[in-house]
Design a protein around this motif. Structure first.
Motif, short mmCIF file in Angstrom:
data_model
loop_
_atom_site.label_atom_id
_atom_site.label_comp_id
_atom_site.label_asym_id
_atom_site.label_seq_id
_atom_site.Cartn_x
_atom_site.Cartn_y
_atom_site.Cartn_z
N ASN A 47 0.82 -1.22 0.00
CA ASN A 47 0.00 0.00 0.00
C ASN A 47 0.86 1.26 0.00
N LEU A 48 2.03 1.18 0.60
CA LEU A 48 2.94 2.33 0.59
C LEU A 48 3.53 2.52 -0.81
N ILE A 49 3.91 1.41 -1.43
CA ILE A 49 4.52 1.51 -2.77
C ILE A 49 3.52 2.07 -3.77
N THR A 50 2.24 1.63 -3.67
CA THR A 50 1.25 2.03 -4.67
C THR A 50 0.57 3.36 -4.32
N GLY A 51 0.98 3.97 -3.20
CA GLY A 51 0.46 5.30 -2.90
C GLY A 51 -0.87 5.31 -2.18
N VAL A 52 -1.37 4.13 -1.79
CA VAL A 52 -2.62 4.08 -1.02
C VAL A 52 -2.38 4.74 0.34
N TYR A 53 -1.23 4.42 0.96
CA TYR A 53 -0.80 5.13 2.16
C TYR A 53 0.44 5.93 1.83
N ARG A 54 0.62 6.99 2.62
CA ARG A 54 1.83 7.78 2.48
C ARG A 54 2.77 7.41 3.62
N PRO A 55 4.04 7.15 3.34
CA PRO A 55 4.95 6.78 4.43
C PRO A 55 5.10 7.94 5.41
N THR A 56 5.30 7.61 6.70
CA THR A 56 5.57 8.67 7.67
C THR A 56 7.06 9.00 7.67
N GLY A 57 7.86 8.18 6.98
CA GLY A 57 9.28 8.49 6.85
C GLY A 57 9.89 7.65 5.74
N GLY A 58 11.01 8.13 5.19
CA GLY A 58 11.74 7.35 4.20
C GLY A 58 11.38 7.70 2.76
N ARG A 59 12.09 7.05 1.84
CA ARG A 59 11.87 7.31 0.41
C ARG A 59 11.59 6.01 -0.32
N ILE A 60 10.78 6.11 -1.35
CA ILE A 60 10.51 4.95 -2.21
C ILE A 60 10.91 5.35 -3.63
N LEU A 61 11.99 4.74 -4.11
CA LEU A 61 12.50 5.11 -5.43
C LEU A 61 12.10 4.05 -6.45
N PHE A 62 11.49 4.51 -7.55
CA PHE A 62 11.16 3.61 -8.66
C PHE A 62 11.92 4.11 -9.87
N ASP A 63 12.83 3.28 -10.35
CA ASP A 63 13.66 3.69 -11.47
C ASP A 63 14.38 5.01 -11.14
N GLY A 64 14.79 5.15 -9.87
CA GLY A 64 15.55 6.32 -9.45
C GLY A 64 14.73 7.53 -9.06
N GLN A 65 13.39 7.48 -9.26
CA GLN A 65 12.56 8.65 -8.93
C GLN A 65 11.69 8.38 -7.71
N ASP A 66 11.59 9.38 -6.83
CA ASP A 66 10.84 9.21 -5.59
C ASP A 66 9.34 9.18 -5.89
N LEU A 67 8.65 8.17 -5.35
CA LEU A 67 7.21 8.03 -5.57
C LEU A 67 6.40 8.66 -4.45
N VAL A 68 7.06 8.98 -3.32
CA VAL A 68 6.31 9.43 -2.15
C VAL A 68 5.53 10.70 -2.48
N GLY A 69 4.23 10.67 -2.17
CA GLY A 69 3.39 11.84 -2.39
C GLY A 69 2.61 11.79 -3.69
N LEU A 70 2.99 10.88 -4.61
CA LEU A 70 2.22 10.77 -5.85
C LEU A 70 0.91 10.05 -5.57
N PRO A 71 -0.18 10.45 -6.24
CA PRO A 71 -1.43 9.72 -6.08
C PRO A 71 -1.35 8.35 -6.78
N PRO A 72 -2.15 7.38 -6.32
CA PRO A 72 -2.08 6.02 -6.88
C PRO A 72 -2.16 5.99 -8.41
N ALA A 73 -3.03 6.81 -8.99
CA ALA A 73 -3.20 6.76 -10.45
C ALA A 73 -1.90 7.14 -11.16
N ALA A 74 -1.15 8.10 -10.59
CA ALA A 74 0.10 8.52 -11.22
C ALA A 74 1.17 7.43 -11.09
N ILE A 75 1.11 6.70 -9.99
CA ILE A 75 2.10 5.64 -9.79
C ILE A 75 1.87 4.52 -10.78
#
Lengths: 257, 292
Positions: A47-75
């Motif tokens: 759920n954190l990776i797909t943007g359903v929840y937003r992490p309270t800390g840390g970074r999630i990099l997909f292909d080098g780009q941070d996904l944190v904060g993107l809405p699920p549809a954009a991910i």
């Protein structure tokens, strides 16, 4: 090369630390598993990776780009698709429509195109329809094309959910307990299907699984989560003998099953 | 027999207007599980937009229809954005009360800005009467029926054939999975309000064409009746809303034809209550299976 990289990802729900300082990598083109006892936080990670929840800390990099904060549809549009532990098809839509709708992310015509019914619109719609039939055929579901998805047999609903996820053309496919509720023969067929997907579409797969047989048979790397923390990583054989993993699973007989 | 046939024509006219409004209730319910109690007043605003386009700007019928639908669609999107979206995750009763509040706001904003005095809609359609066998049909009736039919056909095809329409239906099945298809639920919901409000505006213009006196409270009773039509047909089911509207229109017209007209609403609604007792999900409705 890591396609997906979690760096110190945490998620807290009130007083519960569901995921704590999780760092792991999912290498491109490989099959990676995430295992752990019930309530370990595995689905929360998805759920954190797909943007359903937003992490309270840390970074999630997909292909080098941070996904944190993107809405699920954009991910999804970046190339991550998933399935669910409890099947989440659009039950009243036909099997074909379930796959067609997954093309929405890649549509290039504008919202007004339907009214003008211009050529780009018609051509793209026809291409989507053809591609959707093709996905059903690949998954052996073509005979159900016009049936409501909710009326399919259980195992076929699982396959349809994977077909729908693949139709979004992901680079990374997240499978949440795809073998849940399946008998040994069905699990065998599912493993075959997953291997075939990975080989045919160069898709990287990250899966949560309870059935050790499946994890051991499929994955190059296994990460073990317990109470939201990573307690072990390694090849299936290394993980199986790891003392902390045995401890976490003690009483569940996971070492043997 | 000619009398009954003539009443059927009247029922079609009334049912067409109810159908356009009932669709807005059912579309919004489909995607949000919310009864948009302001919808009758959106219909009223649509009628006033039509009035201004026709009486003040002097536009003919078709431009009036398009302008009014566009303006009212925009209003619907604004209402959703400002009043309902902030309450998307609030208890449902809060959203219902907000909907009632939005309805009152629209009524009294209209009252304050255009006044309580009823306005007379200028005739946009040259009136003529055709004799088709035993039945007399006016041009107004023809236009109402044809415009409503055309809009309903477009909507039906849009919802059933296009990816966006599919997305609207998908939202009604499982809102949380829709984003994983790369679709923004907010945009689908905004679009749903635009379509529902646009159809209500079309209903407003057609209503004002048939019954040319418009005033700020005209949406209350018509809105309730369209809501009942949507429930009778099966709320959330698009073809159900159309069917329910013609059933209600038929019931009203037939009761008024054979009984004193004061009985009309009483008997028509009584019949509908009876129908709901035996088929609570409506004529075409699907039973909600509640997981325990």
């Amino acid at each position: 090369m890591a396609l997906l990289e979690l760096q110190g990802v945490s998620r807290r729900f009130g007083g519960l630390q569901a995921v704590a300082d999780l760092t792991l990598q999912v290498p491109e083109g490989e099959l990676t598993a995430l295992i752990g006892p019930n309530g370990a936080g595995k689905t929360t990670v998805f759920n954190l990776i797909t943007g359903v929840y937003r992490p309270t800390g840390g970074r999630i990099l997909f292909d080098g780009q941070d996904l944190v904060g993107l809405p699920p549809a954009a991910i999804v549009q970046r190339g991550i698709a998933r399935t669910f532990q409890s099947i989440r098809l659009f039950k009243g839509l036909t099997a074909l429509e379930n796959v067609r709708i997954a093309h929405f992310a890649r549509v290039t015509y504008g919202p007004g195109a339907w009214l003008s019914r211009g050529r780009p619109f018609r051509e793209e719609e026809e291409a989507i329809l053809a591609a959707s039939y093709q996905w059903l055929e690949r998954f052996g579901l073509a005979r159900y094309a016009l049936e409501p998805a909710g009326s399919l047999p259980y195992g076929d609903q699982r396959r349809l959910e994977i077909a729908r996820a693949m139709a979004t053309r992901p680079r990374l496919l997240l499978l949440d307990e795809p073998a849940a509720g399946m008998n040994p023969a069905e699990v065998e067929a599912l493993m075959e299907l997953i291997r075939w997907l990975q080989a045919s579409f160069q898709v990287t797969i990250f899966l949560i699984e309870h059935q050790m047989r499946m994890v051991m048979g499929l994955c190059q790397v296994v990460h073990v989560l317990d109470f939201g923390r990573l307690i072990a990583s390694g090849t299936p054989d290394e993980v199986r003998r790891h003392p902390r993993v045995l401890e976490a699973y003690l009483g569940q007989g996971a070492g043997g099953s | 027999m000619p009398f009954v046939a003539q009443q059927m024509v009247n029922a079609l006219q009334l049912g067409s207007i109810y159908a356009l409004i009932a669709l807005g209730y059912t579309l919004v319910y489909g995607v949000l599980r919310l009864i948009n109690f302001a919808h009758g007043d959106i219909f009223m605003v649509g009628a006033f937009f039509s009035f201004f386009a026709a009486a003040v700007l002097g536009l003919p019928f078709l431009p009036t229809l398009l302008a009014s639908m566009a303006a009212t669609a925009l209003l619907g999107v604004m209402i959703e954005r400002l009043a309902y979206r902030p309450l998307r995750h609030a208890p449902r009763v809060s959203a219902v009360i907000t909907a009632l509040g939005v309805g009152l706001f629209l009524e009294h904003f209209t009252l304050a800005s255009v006044g309580a005095q009823p306005r007379l809609m200028p005739p946009l359609i040259a009136s003529a009467v055709y004799q088709a066998g035993p039945v007399r049909v006016t041009t107004v009736q023809l236009v109402i029926f044809l415009v409503a039919l055309l809009l309903m056909l477009i909507l039906d095809r849009f919802v059933n054939r296009t990816l966006t329409g599919m997305a609207m239906r998908a939202v009604s099945w499982d809102k949380s999975v829709v984003p994983l298809m790369g679709i923004s639920v907010d945009r689908i919901i905004a679009l749903t309000f635009a379509i529902g409000s646009g159809l209500a505006a079309a209903g407003g213009l057609l209503y004002a064409t048939a019954y040319p006196v418009i005033e700020p409270y005209m949406g209350v009773l018509v809105g309730w009746k369209a809501f009942v039509a949507a429930v009778v047909g099966g709320i959330g089911v698009i073809r159900g809303a159309m069917l329910g509207a013609f059933v209600l229109g038929g019931a009203e017209v037939l009761v008024a034809a054979f009984l004193p007209s004061t009985y009309r609403d009483f008997i028509a609604f009584g019949l509908l209550l009876l129908l709901l007792i035996f088929r609570p999900q409506g004529i075409l409705g699907r039973r909600e299976v509640q997981k325990v």
